[in-house]
Structure formats: C-alpha cells, structure tokens
Write an enzyme that holds these catalytic residues in place. Sequence first.
Site, PDB file in Angstrom:
ATOM      1  N   PRO A   4       0.902  -1.213  -0.009  1.00 62.87           N
ATOM      2  CG  PRO A   4      -0.077  -1.214   2.077  1.00 62.87           C
ATOM      3  CD  PRO A   4       0.694  -2.005   1.051  1.00 62.87           C
ATOM      4  N   GLY A  60       2.712   4.387   0.816  1.00 65.54           N
ATOM      5  CA  GLY A  60       3.440   5.143   2.180  1.00 65.54           C
ATOM      6  C   GLY A  60       3.890   4.125   2.759  1.00 65.54           C
ATOM      7  CB  THR A  61       4.374   0.542   2.963  1.00 64.94           C
ATOM      8  OG1 THR A  61       4.100   0.435   1.584  1.00 64.94           O
ATOM      9  CG2 THR A  61       3.009   0.396   3.741  1.00 64.94           C
ATOM     10  CE  LYS A 108       4.778   0.521  -3.160  1.00 67.79           C
ATOM     11  NZ  LYS A 108       3.931   1.047  -2.160  1.00 67.79           N
ATOM     12  CD  GLU A 150     -21.238  11.087  16.354  1.00 71.05           C
ATOM     13  OE1 GLU A 150     -20.727   9.960  16.476  1.00 71.05           O
ATOM     14  OE2 GLU A 150     -21.316  11.575  15.182  1.00 71.05           O
ATOM     15  CG  ASP A 201     -22.593   6.128  10.825  1.00 68.31           C
ATOM     16  OD1 ASP A 201     -21.380   6.029  10.404  1.00 68.31           O
ATOM     17  OD2 ASP A 201     -23.324   7.082  11.311  1.00 68.31           O
TER      18      ASP A 201
HETATM   19  C1  NHX Z   1     -22.755  17.377   5.153  1.00 64.07           C
HETATM   20  N1  NHX Z   1     -21.775  15.994   6.724  1.00 64.07           N
HETATM   21  O1  NHX Z   1     -22.174  17.060   4.236  1.00 64.07           O
HETATM   22  C2  NHX Z   1     -22.497  17.086   6.522  1.00 64.07           C
HETATM   23  C3  NHX Z   1     -21.416  18.044   7.004  1.00 64.07           C
HETATM   24  C4  NHX Z   1     -24.652  12.376  11.460  1.00 64.07           C
HETATM   25  C5  NHX Z   1     -23.839  13.947  13.007  1.00 64.07           C
HETATM   26  N2  NHX Z   1     -24.246  17.710   4.883  1.00 64.07           N
HETATM   27  O2  NHX Z   1     -21.576   9.163  11.053  1.00 64.07           O
HETATM   28  O3  NHX Z   1     -21.006  13.830   9.653  1.00 64.07           O
HETATM   29  O4  NHX Z   1     -23.870  14.987   7.368  1.00 64.07           O
HETATM   30  O5  NHX Z   1     -20.849   8.825  13.476  1.00 64.07           O
HETATM   31  C6  NHX Z   1     -24.668  15.392   0.754  1.00 64.07           C
HETATM   32  C7  NHX Z   1     -25.750  15.129   1.370  1.00 64.07           C
HETATM   33  C8  NHX Z   1     -21.654  13.696   4.233  1.00 64.07           C
HETATM   34  C9  NHX Z   1     -23.580  14.881   1.036  1.00 64.07           C
HETATM   35  C10 NHX Z   1     -25.585  14.272   2.789  1.00 64.07           C
HETATM   36  C11 NHX Z   1     -21.901  14.021   2.732  1.00 64.07           C
HETATM   37  C12 NHX Z   1     -24.189  13.685   4.514  1.00 64.07           C
HETATM   38  C13 NHX Z   1     -20.781  11.418  10.643  1.00 64.07           C
HETATM   39  C14 NHX Z   1     -22.639  12.534   6.064  1.00 64.07           C
HETATM   40  C15 NHX Z   1     -22.154  12.654  11.922  1.00 64.07           C
HETATM   41  N3  NHX Z   1     -20.631   9.983  12.872  1.00 64.07           N
HETATM   42  N4  NHX Z   1     -22.266  12.808   8.325  1.00 64.07           N
HETATM   43  C16 NHX Z   1     -20.993  10.011  11.556  1.00 64.07           C
HETATM   44  C17 NHX Z   1     -21.705  13.008   9.500  1.00 64.07           C
HETATM   45  C18 NHX Z   1     -22.721  14.907   7.120  1.00 64.07           C
HETATM   46  C19 NHX Z   1     -22.835  13.113   4.658  1.00 64.07           C
HETATM   47  C20 NHX Z   1     -23.156  14.413   2.460  1.00 64.07           C
HETATM   48  C21 NHX Z   1     -24.295  14.124   3.240  1.00 64.07           C
HETATM   49  C22 NHX Z   1     -23.573  13.467  11.677  1.00 64.07           C
HETATM   50  C23 NHX Z   1     -22.144  12.194  10.647  1.00 64.07           C
HETATM   51  C24 NHX Z   1     -22.014  13.607   7.014  1.00 64.07           C
HETATM   52 ZN    ZN Z   2     -22.455   8.239  12.597  1.00 61.30          ZN
END
Ligand code: NHX
Ligand code: ZN
Length: 686
Positions: free
Chosen positions: A261, A263-264, A266, A484, A558
Amino acid sequence: MENKNTNPEKDKKGTQKGSPSKPSNKGGGNFNIGGKKFNVYWIYILIILGILALNLFYSTKTPIETTWQDVRVQMIKQGDIDKLVVVRNSGKVEVYIKENSLNNYSNKLGQDAEKVDRHGPHFFFTIGSIDTFERQLEEAQEEIGVSERISPVYEDRTNYFGEIFTWIFPIVILIGIWLFIFKRISKGGGGAGGAGNIFSVGKSKAQLFDKESDPKTDFTEVAGLEEAKVEIMEIVDFLKSPKKYTDLGGKIPKGVLLVGPPGTGKTLLAKAVAGEANVPFFSMSGSDFVEMFVGVGASRVRDLFKQAKEKAPCIVFIDEIDAIGRARGKNANFSGNDERENTLNQLLTEMDGFASNQGVIILAATNRADILDRALMRAGRFDRQIHVELPDYRERKDIFKVHAKPLKLEKDFSIDFLAKQTPGFSGADIANVCNEAALIAARKNKEFVEKQDFLDAIDRIIGGLEKKNKIISLEEKRTIAFHESGHATVSWLLEHANPLLKVSIIPRGKSLGAAWYLPEERQLTTTEQLLDEMSSLLGGRASEELVFGKISTGALNDLEKVSKQAYAMVAYFGMSNEIKNISFYDSSGQNEYAFSKPYSEKTAEIIDNEVKLIIDSAYNRAKDILKKNRDGLNQLAELLLEREVIFSEDLEKIFGPRKSHTRAEELVKNIEEEEKKQEGEESEKE
Ligand code: NHX
Ligand code: ZN
C-alpha cells in the site's frame, strides 16, 4: 579465465569514476548536439549582432540628397561631374564628383562630409522616370554646351539589407515561435529532472544516482520492514558478489517487484538498495515513459536499458509501474491505449533481451499488483515479489523512533504508547504525525513536543481539521449528540465491537461528529465481530429514529460502510445462510468479463435479500439495545452537549464496565487518562 572476465569490468568502473556523469539537461534552452552543450541564446545574439553590423555598413557611407535643379545649375554647368549612375530599380541617380572639384562642394556637404565616401557617390537625387531624366539631361547639356558630354551609367542594385530583412526576418520569427512551442511541449511532458527539449523526447528520463552524487540512503534508515529487508539484502548481495551464485549454476533474478500500500516505504527501500550496493541507480516513474508523441514510450524503454547496460552492474528502479504495466486489453480496437501497450511490450522484450548475468537488476514498485499484466510477472521478468505491508505495532515503534529523532521530546516520552495508538498507519503517516506534532507544539510555544501534541496530530490526521466555528443550530447539535451517543452506547454494550476511545461532537474535516475507536490489530474477523460492528455503526441512525422519531442524512457514511460490509459478508466471505461458503471474490483481478457479474440474476436477488436481512437485524439489535438503555443514552447525550468530548471513562460511569477486556481496552484507559489530564490543565488555564 575468471580474471580476464573481471578485469575489464574493473576498468570500466575506473573510467566511470573519472568521467563526468552524463549531463542531465534541465531546460534552460540547451541543445544537446553531438554531446556538446550549445545554448540557443547564442544564436539569437549572433543574429542581432549580424543585423546591427549590416545596418552600420549600409548607413555609414551614404550620399547627400540633392535636386536635379542643383545638378543642372551647378554641377553640369561647371563640368564637375565625373559620372552619373542611374539605379534603375530604385529611381535614384548617384552623382560622382571629380576629385579635384570636390573642394567646391565642401560647404554643400557641410557637416555630412565625413559620412560621404571620398570616392563617391557624393550626391543622389530622385527622378520620376528614366526617359524624362535622359531627355532633361540631354537638353541641359545642349543648353549649357558642355565640352565633354556625360552619359549616365545604368545599374540594377539589389538592396541586400532590405532583402535580408524581408526574407530572413519572418523565418527567424517563425523558427523562434517553433522552438518556443516545442520547448513548452517537451517541458510539459517531463517531470523534474526530465530532459526538457525536443531532441531528447526519445531519451529515457531516468535520474541517475551515482556513487559520488546525492546523499546515500542505507538500510539503517529503513525502520520496520524486517522481512522485506532480508529479501532485498539478497539483491544487494547478487550485485556485490554474483560469482557466489553463478558458480553453483544459479541465475540471478532480473526483476524484483515491490508491492504494498502507499506510504509503506517501497521507494525508500529501493533507494536503500542502491546505497548499500554502491552501484549506479537509475530511478524513474512509470509515467515518465508516457508522452504525447507516439512511440516515445517504447523508445525511452530502449534508451533506459541501453544506458543501464553501459553502467552495469546497476539497478534500475521504476516507480508506479502500473502506469505502463496495466494488463493489456483483450480487445485491441476497444482499448484505445496502443501507446501504453507498446511501451509495455518494449519493456517485456527488453527484460527478455538481456542475459541474467549482465548485472542489471530491475526494481519496480506498485501498490496495485492485481492489475498488472501477467506477462510482466512471469518467471524471467519480475520473478520475485516482495510484499511490503503496513507496519505492525513493533514496526511502528521503530518507525516512530526514526522520525522522532530530530524532534525535541519531553522527558520520559513513551514511543511505545504512540505505536499502540496508531493501528493502520503507514510509514508516511507516521512521518506526518511526527511533523504535525512538532508544528502543533511550536504553535503553542512549547519548548518540547509533548505526548498531547502527538495525540492531537493523530486526531488531525485521522479526522481532519477541527472546525469549531461551524455554525450549527441547537436542534442539529442535539441530533448530532444523540447520533454519536447511539454509536457509543451500542458499541459499549456489545461484547465484540471495537473498544471506544472517545466521542466528540466537534466538527472535524467533513464530519459533524464522531465516535473514535481503537481497532484491535487482528488478522481474522469473526462473524460476531462483524455483526457487532455493524450494529454499532447503525446505532447512530437508530438513536435518531428512537429519540426524535425522524431520521437525517447524517448517517450517510455509516450506511455506506455497513452496506459494503454486508455485501462483502454475503458475496465474498460466504457468511450468510442462503449462500453459504460461496465466494464471488476474484483475487486475480484479471476478469475477462469485468462488466458482468459472476453469478446469475437469481443469485443476485438472493444476495440482495441476505444483505437486507443482515442489515435489518443489525439495525433492530441496535434499536433494542438503545430502547433498553434509554436513560443511559439520554445521560450520555446531555453530557456530550455539555462537554463536546467525552471519554470511555464517562461511559463506564453510566453503563458500568464493559464485558470484553482486550489488550486494546487497557490501552484505551491509558490514553484516556492522558487526555483527561490535558483537558483539566486547559480548563484551569481558562
Ligand atoms: C454534510 N456531513 O455534508 C455534513 C457536513 C450524523 C452528525 N451535509 O456518522 O458527519 O452530515 O458518527 C450530501 C448530502 C456527507 C453529502 C448528505 C456528505 C451527508 C458522521 C454525512 C455525523 N458520525 N455525516 C457520523 C456526518 C454529514 C454526509 C453528504 C451528506 C452526523 C456524521 C455527514
Ligand atoms: Zn454516525
């Protein structure tokens, strides 16, 4: 016999040392003609000088302008004219004055006397047409009645300067533009150290590290990678004493592929080989072969091998070989990647072409061995593969020692602790942690780099930059806190989930909050562990639904992880009931029908169903746990809203001690104590 064989080699080495290493052309408008350096700017200077010289030559000796009237009234009348030259193509007449009559004209010549050639022409005047002029001259002479009649001489004169100007100048400009464009093109294609001009597109761009040049890297600088080091030591030995191996009838390998991978280390390993072996080392990147001109790649491969054979024994290092070594397409008209394939073919032929005792060893590095062409890896080419893996706990300790050496550390600093804290980090990551820690300490005006600085650096590298000023409404903040807390609660109460390190609702990088785990370094994962992890991941969404009765987009990350995990369980690991012990994983990566799935529509349906079952049950499990521990969940969320960061200690206070007690668990306690102490100090300051 043997002596004879070795002697010329020694001679070669001797001359090599004395002779300057090949000039590496680094842009700057240098042409490499016949091995001599030649600067283009000299051409420009010569041309400008030439033009100036011509200009001077023509402008110094010019006759004075006069009029027909003057010529008629004075010169013809007094019989001072020696001859008249009619320059037909410019419509001018040049007047030569008799030498003994020149004095009469000194006032007319005036200050310009010096400019005029003593032998003439002294004056010139312009005429309308030659016919008219002839007639006027005839009439004037008749009228005046001169004794000796002058008949004009006719001449056609080319204006060399004008001619040169109208012909040569545009050509010079064209050539200039052409050179400029080509220089830009060849510069654009080449990286650092590339020969940046049109005459060397077909030359390899390999950088040569000679014995004298460049600081050496040796194996003492390569921390960790113990097994790889042993393997590669052998290569050094081949180059140092090939006789030992060939005497027994063995053949020295031609190529060694370093796989691992990013950064290891090489590249570092390859450099160390060169340093240890004390032989010339050609280094180039796979993409250096590629240029916008057709056929250049193959020609560069040829040139590289030619150079290498001249310098044998030596090492050729090709970094990121997947740029050219990707499996060739099955369908020739479809791929449209002929140039790359030609380059690869040339490389294959060249590797076949030299004998194994020639003393050239090819090292190549890639992080994607699975996509390489199989022809590249067959015996006789890159017949050895050295896998360079992510460092384990002990290796990380060694790497930390190397990178922490230049830092001013606090007393009793425990590198051991850092190594345990950074599972999954590569050598490059660790170097980054050390550097970042030093920067953080400097920002705080500390005298030494402390443990906390390292912990902050690690957080920063995993989670990204803290964004404390992000505007988040109270309602959102509550959602985040409960999300969380859901993760934390479920993972705390499930025996096989990863031990929790801390929970934070401070936005970092792209996420609004996170639960931090310390994954155990294990080689195998059981079904229970996978399922518990999935439940913990779904705990966030489950908590949102349970508490607020509505869900948000925040669980995107998630859900992505959970879905991938579930599909892998069903389709790769054979872990579902319906598709037991069947795997559709293809480790060869050379699937001829990459676009179609290796299973039927019916199986696809079953897979989807199984995935749904797994995820549903994991989600329900998470929700059940949260329902049963609703009080704890609420307490946790409130605490989180109040403090923004909480540690596993706080969870222990709420839920009691965890069932499982792994090695990682104990470590988590250690880390937590540290962080607590730090928090306390900071709040005291405020
Ligand atoms: C966003 N990010 O981008 C925000 C900043 C549930 C409190 N709108 O699981 O940060 O919500 O346990 C388009 C639409 C990423 C793009 C929705 C990109 C959603 C992290 C997810 C915390 N911790 N989720 C987590 C989190 C978010 C995301 C997106 C989007 C949250 C969670 C992102
Ligand atoms: Zn989460």
